[in-house]
Design an enzyme around this catalytic site. Structure first.
Site, PDB file in Angstrom:
ATOM      1  N   GLY A  33      -9.522  12.886 -22.230  1.00  0.00           N
ATOM      2  CA  GLY A  33      -9.425  13.902 -22.910  1.00  0.00           C
ATOM      3  C   GLY A  33     -11.128  14.557 -23.072  1.00  0.00           C
ATOM      4  CG  ASP A  55      -5.178  11.685 -20.031  1.00  0.00           C
ATOM      5  OD1 ASP A  55      -5.880  11.877 -21.190  1.00  0.00           O
ATOM      6  OD2 ASP A  55      -3.687  12.236 -20.540  1.00  0.00           O
ATOM      7  CG  LEU A  64     -12.388  23.882 -16.420  1.00  0.00           C
ATOM      8  CD1 LEU A  64     -12.548  24.246 -15.307  1.00  0.00           C
ATOM      9  CD2 LEU A  64     -12.796  22.073 -16.003  1.00  0.00           C
ATOM     10  NE  ARG A  66     -11.725  19.932 -25.536  1.00  0.00           N
ATOM     11  CZ  ARG A  66     -10.476  20.991 -24.653  1.00  0.00           C
ATOM     12  NH1 ARG A  66     -11.297  22.509 -24.171  1.00  0.00           N
ATOM     13  NH2 ARG A  66      -9.550  20.450 -24.952  1.00  0.00           N
ATOM     14  CG  ASP A 124      -3.583  15.034 -28.151  1.00  0.00           C
ATOM     15  OD1 ASP A 124      -2.451  14.602 -27.826  1.00  0.00           O
ATOM     16  OD2 ASP A 124      -3.167  16.260 -27.803  1.00  0.00           O
ATOM     17  CG  ASN A 125       0.108  12.569 -29.305  1.00  0.00           C
ATOM     18  OD1 ASN A 125       1.059  10.792 -29.189  1.00  0.00           O
ATOM     19  ND2 ASN A 125      -0.844  12.229 -28.884  1.00  0.00           N
ATOM     20  CB  CYS A 180      16.966  30.080 -46.326  1.00  0.00           C
ATOM     21  SG  CYS A 180      15.634  29.377 -47.705  1.00  0.00           S
TER      22      CYS A 180
END
Lengths: 610, 339
Positions: A33, A55, A64, A66, A124-125, A180
């Site tokens: 990325g 990836d 696009l 970056r 990213d995770n 709730c």
């Protein structure tokens, strides 16, 4: 491994030691990325002769600005493969292997990781970060962990035995909201957005009992006469609809937008109003009528800015609700039996639906309404991302990789890119020393150990399996009882299914019992001590006996409704990652780790579980 | 000052720039779209700056370079295809620069800055100069300054790099995040929650020209006191600029040994001249100054690219007035010189 080609070409740019170290290296980049593209560029220009990049994602238009190895004509193609081709045009003398795949796979085991001199994470995770962390620990390969969020970023070295690992410090749990609040008493726009996403899943997506959208009669605040009066009045006249699944009810009405609207934004609201205790200290909601909506007779306001930044009137929201409902239902009907839609912020109708529903509900509860643009940020967990911050972090990461190859690993302290300079004028702030491993870390300690607190009389083995996966970030756990060698949980499909519904007590586990839990894929074994806690509604990870970890609390457990095993958090994240932002480290003594603010952020690079 | 235009962004622009509009806002994006940028020197650092500026979505970028692509450029100049060695660096970078963002108008200029009149530079809203000698930088800076145009310059030698900014008299807005304790509903487990909100304030920064920043009198007490807590990067830059003036080139990787000796000698002279503390400028800082390392170009190019965005969008405080990257400590910092 001395390659014939010498991509580190012009003699003298590096000293001899560095030239040779680079020429003999193979590195892995996880994620193609924003940061991954930049890292790959730096590596091939520097002359790294052998690079793997992985990836699972494909290219989107919003990348696009970056992810500069991709252009408009590449939208929809594999990130890793396009990145490889673009990067080879910078230096055709290097070898790049691209994998369009998830890193979490048996195809990339410990022996795969062992071939690399350095691994660079551009993820990213958290799930994938945890996994690569464990693989690099198991393979004893240095890992450079990177992340950005907006103007800020960080680069951090993880090396077994030398530094803390990605999991040495407990991460703040994901932000969740009590059930709730979502179902009965929203007070902020985000509550309505979460509700709208739950509604999407109830109607078109995967039905999840934790994502109920109807009034919650078990709300402890509403206890007493309110529930009873509610049941005897609105509840019965409206056919007691909350007893039926929302999906089944919608199907019966053939997803008629007007009927759906009347139930969700009229009947259900009137039902909530009958729970009088809720409104003693709050402004009560106002039910809406399909034929009498605010903004019907007024033209849309004059607006400058992006079309998505205009706030719709409630009348317009209802129109959008109607069209998006119809389209989504059509999409659902076109699929095979049992298939369902998956909410995606970039799908027009899915995003329209959530915007409309969130705003209608917000209006009902006197909460400010928002534009589609703003709701997309919140619903999609979008973290802004720019080329420059990614370039800086990737530049620092590759300079760190060079230092590691050169044998200067001890100099590779964490570096933080700050959004603004600190009081000493620093924009990139390095830590003074490496942060040593946490000796009690349940991942990288020599003999990892952790406690799980639960009610052994209630928790089933199936729940425990979820605790290992969600709480201890394992992929495929196997568990045996310590001292007895009995396998109670197997990652082989079906092998221990007969245990699934048994409680831990029933299979002979008691307070203080220990399990040896092993994850073959991660090459990771941990000793799990069980702690009996009568009040625990599900399970809680206790990594350090002296200092219990702030465990993610359940959405339901707090309000007395049906206890659910496992942290029943609303999973409203497309992805997540985290970024540590150093506050002001300069006044701290060098020996003390600097104060950090851990923030939940997701950056760019998506490599997720398939 | 960049003129604002009131034309709304197209759907295509909104989509492509989505992730950055969410950071710096629509107004900044509109200002970027009106900005004309000149980048001088299209070696590794120039290519990095060009990439970042083009991706941000400015109106136009002119790449100016009269030099030819060299073998050593292949370590950092990714806009030029590697088989174009010997051709003009700006011209061979055009195709890839355009592909980065077809919405930006990109041109190449192959004359030497010495053969271009002042009026050429002041056509642009902002000028970023790399790879030039001190007197060339000062001349362009002064031309820009006289027309109230913004000027940035910088260089990377090996792993080391710097940036200088002269935004003349710069007005900008800054978002300041504030926290407010807020009482929630009775069902909330937390009694009070902290609400964050931001306010926008208008600010102004006054800059000095490059010659002021480069002619600091280190004998003055206030400058001496800076040495105590200071980082030697300013002096490393001075040594490398002197080298360029004296030898009319940068340190050459092919003459690594000889040039390192020259640099260390120049260091000793400077230390004596300014009575700097012994050991203040460590050898390590002058040993990795050959060519341009991709990682360092990315770092300095990232900082300069972001300063272009800040200057043009008049949003967020820009650095005033020098930034240094010290690769030995991996620290990047801003200091004000010459004021």
């Amino acid at each position: 491994m001395m390659l014939n080609k010498m991509p580190a070409r012009a003699a003298g740019v590096f000293d001899e030691k560095m030239t040779e170290a680079i020429a003999n290296s193979r590195v892995l980049v996880v994620g193609a990325g924003g940061i991954g593209c930049e890292i790959l560029k730096n590596l091939v220009l520097t002359g790294f002769p052998s690079i793997h990049i992985i990836d699972l994602d494909t290219i989107d238009v919003s990348n696009l600005n970056r992810q500069f190895l991709f252009h408009k004509e590449h939208v929809g193609y594999s990130k890793s493969q396009v990145a490889r081709i673009s990067a080879l045009s910078f230096n055709p003398d290097v070898e790049i292997l691209a994998f369009h795949d998830s890193i979490i796979s048996t195809d990339y085991g410990v022996s795969y990781f062992k071939q690399f001199k350095v691994v660079l994470n551009a993820l990213d995770n958290r799930v994938a970060r945890n996994h690569v962390n464990r693989m690099c620990l198991a393979a004893n390969v240095p890992l450079i962990e990177t992340g950005t969020a907006g103007y800020a970023g960080q680069v951090e070295l993880i090396q077994k035995g030398l530094t803390q690992c990605y999991e040495c410090q407990p991460k703040a749990p994901q932000k969740t909201f009590p059930g709730c609040t979502i179902r009965n008493t929203p007070s902020e726009p985000i509550h309505c957005i979460v509700w709208a996403k739950h509604l999407f899943n109830q109607l078109f997506g995967e039905e999840d009992p934790d994502q109920d959208v109807s009034p919650d009669t078990a709300d402890p605040e509403a206890a007493g006469e309110a529930g009873a009066s509610a049941l005897s009045s609105e509840g019965t006249t409206s056919g007691n609809v909350e007893r039926k699944s929302t999906r089944a009810w919608a199907a019966e009405t053939n997803y008629d937008p007007e009927k759906l609207f009347t139930k969700l934004f009229g009947d259900d609201i009137r039902y909530l109003l009958s729970m009088e205790n809720l409104w003693k200290k709050r402004k009560p909601p106002t039910p809406l009528e399909w034929n009498n909506l605010p903004g019907k007779d007024s033209p849309p306001e004059q607006h400058t800015g992006l079309p998505d930044q205009r706030v719709w009137s409630i009348y317009e929201c209802a129109q959008v609700f109607s069209t998006s409902c119809t389209s989504l239902q059509k999409d659902l009907r076109g699929r095979t039996e049992g298939d369902h839609l998956v909410w995606d912020k970039d799908e027009k109708h899915a995003m329209d639906f959530v915007t409309a529903c969130a705003n209608i509900r917000a209006h009902i509860f006197n909460i400010p309404v928002k534009s589609r643009f703003e709701i997309k940020s919140m619903a999609g967990n979008i973290i802004p991302a720019i080329a420059t911050a990614n370039a800086i972090v990737a530049g620092l990461a590759v300079l760190r990789a060079q230092a590691i190859l050169r044998g200067d690993i001890n100099s590779c302290t964490s570096v933080y890119l700050r959004p603004k300079v600190n009081h000493r004028g620093q924009l990139f702030v390095p830590e003074k020393t490496l942060t040593p491993p946490n000796p009690k870390c349940y991942v990288c300690a020599p003999k990892p150990e952790v406690a799980v607190a639960c009610n052994l009389k209630q928790l089933t083995l199936k729940d425990l399996n979820a605790a290992f996966k969600d709480g201890l970030n394992m992929q495929a756990p196997d568990a045996t009882i310590e001292g007895k060698g009995i396998v109670v949980l197997s990652s082989e499909p079906g092998e221990t299914d007969h245990n699934n519904d048994k409680t831990l007590n029933e299979i002979g586990l008691s307070d203080g019992s220990a399990l040896l839990v092993d994850d073959f894929l991660q090459n990771y074994e941990v000793r799990v001590r069980l702690q009996q806690e009568d009040e625990e509604k599900m399970w809680r990870i206790v990594p350090d006996a002296d200092k219990p970890m702030p465990a993610p609390r359940p959405a339901n457990g707090a309000n007395g409704s049906e206890p659910k095993p496992g942290p029943s958090t609303s999973r409203d994240h497309d992805s997540d990652s985290d970024l540590e932002i150093i506050d002001e480290d300069d006044d701290e003594p060098a020996v003390k780790p600097p104060k950090r603010r851990r923030t939940e952020m997701n950056s760019d690079e998506v490599v997720e579980l398939c | 000052m960049v003129e604002t235009n009131d034309i709304e962004l197209s759907a295509a622009e909104a989509e492509q720039y989505d992730r950055q509009i969410r950071l710096w806002g629509l107004e900044s994006q509109k200002r970027l779209r009106a900005a004309k940028v000149l980048i001088i020197g299209i070696a590794g650092l120039g290519a990095e700056i060009a990439k970042n500026v083009i991706l941000s979505g400015v109106k136009s970028v002119c790449l100016l370079d009269n030099e030819k692509l060299k073998e050593v450029d292949r370590y950092s100049q990714f806009l030029a295809p590697p088989d174009k060695i010997g051709e003009n660096r700006a011209e061979v970078s055009l195709t890839r620069a355009k592909a980065l963002n077809p919405m930006v108008d990109i041109t190449a200029e192959t004359k030497s800055v010495d053969n271009l009149p002042d009026s050429f530079f002041t056509e642009f809203d902002i000028v970023c100069a790399t790879g030039l000698k001190q007197e060339q930088l000062e001349r362009i800076n002064n031309a820009c300054r006289d027309s109230n145009k913004k000027f940035l310059c910088g260089d990377v030698w090996g792993m080391f790099g710097y940036m200088f900014a002269d935004l003349v008299d710069h007005e900008y807005s800054e978002e300041i995040v504030q926290h407010k304790a807020q009482k929630r509903g009775p069902d909330d487990t937390e009694k009070t929650a902290v609400e964050t909100f931001s306010i926008t304030v208008k600010r102004r920064a006054i800059y000095v020209p490059l010659q002021n920043a480069l002619s600091v009198d280190w004998m003055k007490p206030e400058m001496r006191s800076r040495l105590r807590r200071g980082d030697p990067s300013y002096f490393v830059m001075k040594i490398l600029m002197r080298f360029k003036d004296e030898y009319n080139r940068d340190p050459d990787a092919a003459k690594r040994k000889e040039d390192t000796a020259i640099l260390l000698r120049m260091r000793d002279e400077l230390v004596k001249e300014l009575s700097l503390p012994a050991g203040f400028i460590v050898d390590a800082l002058l040993q990795d100054v050959f060519g341009t390392m991709a990682g360092a170009a990315a770092v300095i190019g990232g900082v300069i690219g972001q300063e272009v965005v800040k200057a043009v969008s008049q949003r967020e405080p820009p650095h005033n007035n020098m930034f240094f990257f010290n690769p030995v400590k991996c620290v990047g910092f801003v200091e004000l010189y010459g004021q």
